[in-house]
Write a protein that holds these residues in place. Structure first.
Motif, short mmCIF file in Angstrom:
data_model
loop_
_atom_site.label_atom_id
_atom_site.label_comp_id
_atom_site.label_asym_id
_atom_site.label_seq_id
_atom_site.Cartn_x
_atom_site.Cartn_y
_atom_site.Cartn_z
N LEU A 25 0.82 -1.21 0.00
CA LEU A 25 0.00 0.00 0.00
C LEU A 25 0.85 1.26 0.00
CD1 LEU A 25 -2.72 1.45 0.20
CD2 LEU A 25 -2.63 1.09 2.69
N GLU A 26 1.84 1.32 0.87
CA GLU A 26 2.67 2.53 0.92
C GLU A 26 3.45 2.71 -0.37
OE1 GLU A 26 4.16 6.06 2.76
OE2 GLU A 26 2.38 4.80 3.03
N THR A 27 3.92 1.63 -0.96
CA THR A 27 4.60 1.71 -2.25
C THR A 27 3.65 2.23 -3.33
OG1 THR A 27 6.11 -0.10 -1.68
CG2 THR A 27 5.80 0.37 -4.03
N ALA A 28 2.42 1.72 -3.34
CA ALA A 28 1.44 2.18 -4.32
C ALA A 28 1.14 3.66 -4.16
CB ALA A 28 0.15 1.37 -4.19
N LEU A 29 1.00 4.11 -2.93
CA LEU A 29 0.67 5.52 -2.70
C LEU A 29 1.76 6.44 -3.23
CD1 LEU A 29 -0.83 5.39 0.92
CD2 LEU A 29 -2.03 5.31 -1.28
N LYS A 30 3.01 6.04 -3.05
CA LYS A 30 4.10 6.88 -3.55
C LYS A 30 4.29 6.70 -5.05
CE LYS A 30 5.09 8.75 0.36
NZ LYS A 30 4.00 8.18 1.18
N ALA A 31 4.07 5.50 -5.57
CA ALA A 31 4.20 5.28 -7.02
C ALA A 31 3.16 6.06 -7.79
CB ALA A 31 4.07 3.79 -7.34
N GLY A 32 2.03 6.35 -7.16
CA GLY A 32 0.98 7.10 -7.83
C GLY A 32 1.36 8.52 -8.18
N LEU A 33 2.46 9.00 -7.63
CA LEU A 33 2.91 10.36 -7.90
C LEU A 33 3.64 10.49 -9.22
CD1 LEU A 33 4.32 11.19 -4.33
CD2 LEU A 33 2.09 11.86 -5.27
N PHE A 34 4.04 9.36 -9.83
CA PHE A 34 4.91 9.39 -10.99
C PHE A 34 4.23 8.78 -12.22
CE2 PHE A 34 7.47 9.03 -7.17
CZ PHE A 34 8.40 10.04 -7.34
N PRO A 35 4.26 9.46 -13.36
CA PRO A 35 3.77 8.86 -14.61
C PRO A 35 4.75 7.76 -15.05
CG PRO A 35 3.97 11.26 -14.79
CD PRO A 35 4.71 10.85 -13.56
N THR A 36 4.31 6.53 -15.09
CA THR A 36 5.20 5.41 -15.36
C THR A 36 5.09 4.94 -16.81
OG1 THR A 36 3.50 3.89 -14.57
CG2 THR A 36 5.15 4.62 -12.98
N LYS A 37 6.14 4.27 -17.27
CA LYS A 37 6.15 3.73 -18.63
C LYS A 37 5.16 2.58 -18.77
CE LYS A 37 10.24 3.00 -20.35
NZ LYS A 37 10.31 4.04 -21.41
N ASN A 38 5.12 1.71 -17.76
CA ASN A 38 4.25 0.54 -17.78
C ASN A 38 3.08 0.75 -16.82
OD1 ASN A 38 6.12 -0.83 -19.52
ND2 ASN A 38 7.41 -1.18 -17.72
N LYS A 39 2.00 0.07 -17.09
CA LYS A 39 0.82 0.15 -16.23
C LYS A 39 1.08 -0.58 -14.92
CE LYS A 39 -2.83 1.35 -17.53
NZ LYS A 39 -3.53 2.66 -17.52
N LEU A 40 0.79 0.08 -13.80
CA LEU A 40 0.92 -0.54 -12.48
C LEU A 40 -0.45 -0.98 -11.99
CD1 LEU A 40 3.42 1.84 -10.64
CD2 LEU A 40 3.90 -0.37 -11.69
N ARG A 41 -0.50 -2.18 -11.44
CA ARG A 41 -1.74 -2.70 -10.86
C ARG A 41 -1.41 -3.34 -9.51
NH1 ARG A 41 -4.52 -6.55 -14.82
NH2 ARG A 41 -4.73 -4.60 -15.98
N PHE A 42 -2.08 -2.86 -8.48
CA PHE A 42 -1.86 -3.37 -7.13
C PHE A 42 -3.10 -4.13 -6.68
CE2 PHE A 42 0.85 0.34 -7.60
CZ PHE A 42 2.08 -0.15 -7.17
#
Length: 517
Positions: A303-320
């Motif tokens: 969860l904490e990783t997802a919350l911080k990852a949400g701040l960055f436009p990523t190359k690949n789609k993230l799904r938690f």
């Protein structure tokens, strides 16, 4: 958690990120953020705050966060709200499952030839989906092997109806773990007129989870019997097999075939939809306790990783993913994978699983994607070896030891590897016993379970090892962000390129999913 120690770790994680990138040729483009940014943003204090919240939720809901209870529903609401606020597209995937709980604590007492009281959760334990009853009756052994065969998984005790020829209706059937499922044994015993069932461990010595003398934890897989069913240690079974033994066995349980619960799925609004990077953990506890290590720890880290990852436009789609009803047989993750189309499965390039990352007597276990130890379960699907090497590089970079842990099928990576999706992850140990070699390598206490509070009410916020939590959280953050920007993913290729793997087949004899042996 000591903030000063964690700040030191963050510096190490920064170095680790730089070192692991060449392992998978995942260096981001110049316009992309450096993967080290995520590692810096995911703090141990943030993860610990989620664990405190999970504890508060359990405290307010009868001490549990099990699927099908108000405690789980509150956990779902907390996680989903956090993810929505972070900008994710959140889906609550509903599914039905067979619910089970003990209403009051079970008991097992020997009446004859002499009185003896056995200790719940030490000598015996109610099997998941056991029926209810208060029975005093003679114990009748059914095709048991005492002493046991030197080879594990040999006993056929109770596996065939013919084993019960001559069984006296009204007795309690004593059977031994072996080649068939606990449900098969219990159903055969009930059909033969047994008023209760005791299944004891098979008896072969071993190390860690391979020791078949310890307390047998298991599930019948579904509520198909209405008589009491418990598991015991080998020593208790051997004792109860003595001629003239009578016991009183009491269980008081509740089962519901069609209770509803949810998976929580969160998808980033950025990234290539044909290249999905998944990370997940099970959100539910067992009914007996709050489940802060199992698996609040993995859920809080993801969860904490997802919350911080949400701040960055990523190359690949993230799904938690935060899975429901894992403790009753991987039901949430199995439901999810079973309902994916072939095209959707092909888009998932890897799955990272985090189930128990802060065990108090921990080891740093990395799923053995390439079967490099040559023992136990086979390698995972192609690409799983790359995930293992990434995690190995992380631990090498921060100077921490690590060990391989098999794809046994006892956590939520199982449904993914069964359909050929590369997988990996971390695990700090459950009910297995720490060896002297592991104690020398990782510290802690040999001859003691990795988690003495595993599946018990004492799995509280005090059951968390802060060092294991912060080290593994750094690994989760590093791997997630590396793969978020990698142009070469383990399950790379066009949709449909992933091929079924052979790793991790079969379930284990464990409360999560032990429906077989």
């Amino acid at each position: 958690m000591r903030v000063r120690a964690y700040k030191g770790l963050l510096a190490a994680v920064t170095a680790a990120s730089a070192l692991v990138l060449p392992v998978i040729s995942a260096t981001p483009a110049a316009a992309d953020p450096d993967p080290r940014a995520l590692s810096k943003s995911v703090t141990g204090l943030g993860v610990k705050r989620h664990l405190v919240k999970f504890q508060q939720i359990a405290d307010a809901n009868g001490g549990t966060r099990a699927s099908g209870t108000a405690g789980y529903d509150a956990s779902v609401a907390y996680v989903a709200d956090k993810l929505r606020r972070a900008g994710y597209k959140v889906t609550l995937q509903e599914f039905e499952f067979p619910f089970f709980r003990e209403i009051t604590k079970s008991s097992l007492e020997r009446v004859a030839p002499s009185a003896k009281t056995y200790v719940r959760n030490t000598d015996f334990r109610t099997m998941t989906y056991s029926g209810s009853g208060n029975v005093t009756a003679a114990v009748q052994a059914v095709d048991v092997m005492i002493p046991p065969s030197p080879t594990p998984n040999t006993s056929t005790s109770g596996c065939e109806a013919s084993d019960f020829a001559g069984f006296t209706p009204g007795n309690i059937a004593l059977m031994q773990r072996g080649t068939c499922g606990f449900q098969v044994k219990a159903e055969n015993a009930q059909a033969a007129g047994a008023k209760g069932v005791i299944i004891f461990n098979e008896g072969q010595p071993g190390e860690g989870a391979a020791d078949r003398r310890t307390l047998l934890l298991g599930t019948l897989g579904a509520p198909t019997v209405n008589i009491p069913v418990v598991g015991t240690t080998y020593a208790v079974g051997e004792e109860l097999a003595a001629a003239g033994t009578t016991v009183t066995l009491v269980t008081d349980t509740e089962s519901d075939l069609n209770r509803k619960t949810h998976n929580v799925l969160a998808e980033s609004r950025w990234g290539d939809p044909d290249k999905v990077v998944m990370a997940g953990s099970h959100l539910d506890s067992v009914v007996e306790g709050p489940g802060i290590n199992d698996n609040g720890s993995g859920s809080a880290g993801v969860l904490e990783t997802a919350l911080k990852a949400g701040l960055f436009p990523t190359k690949n789609k993230l799904r938690f993913a935060f899975w429901g009803a894992e403790e009753l047989g991987l039901l949430g993750s199995e439901h999810y994978v079973a309902n994916l189309s072939a095209e959707e499965k092909a888009k998932i390039k890897l799955y990272l699983n985090f189930d128990m990352i802060a065990s108090p007597n921990y080891t740093f276990g990395i799923y053995d994607g390439d079967d490099s130890d040559g023992v136990g379960a086979p390698a995972g699907p192609a690409g799983s070896d790359q995930i293992e090497k990434l995690f190995e590089s992380y631990f090498k970079a921060i100077g921490e030891p690590y060990t391989g842990t098999d794809f046994t099928g006892r956590s939520d990576y199982g449904p993914f590897i069964e359909v050929g999706i590369p997988a990996g992850g971390l695990f700090t140990g459950a009910e297995g016993i720490k060896t002297a070699e592991e104690a020398a390598k990782f510290g802690g206490e040999a001859g003691v379970a990795y988690d003495k509070c595993y599946h018990l009410e004492c799995d509280t916020i005090d059951n968390i090892n802060d060092k294991a939590l912060r080290v593994n959280t750094g690994a989760i953050a590093t791997a997630t962000f590396v793969y978020a920007y990698s142009s070469q993913l383990p399950g790379g290729g066009a949709p449909g390129a992933n091929q079924p793997g052979t790793g991790g087949g079969g379930h284990d004899d464990h409360d999560h999913d032990g429906v077989e042996m």
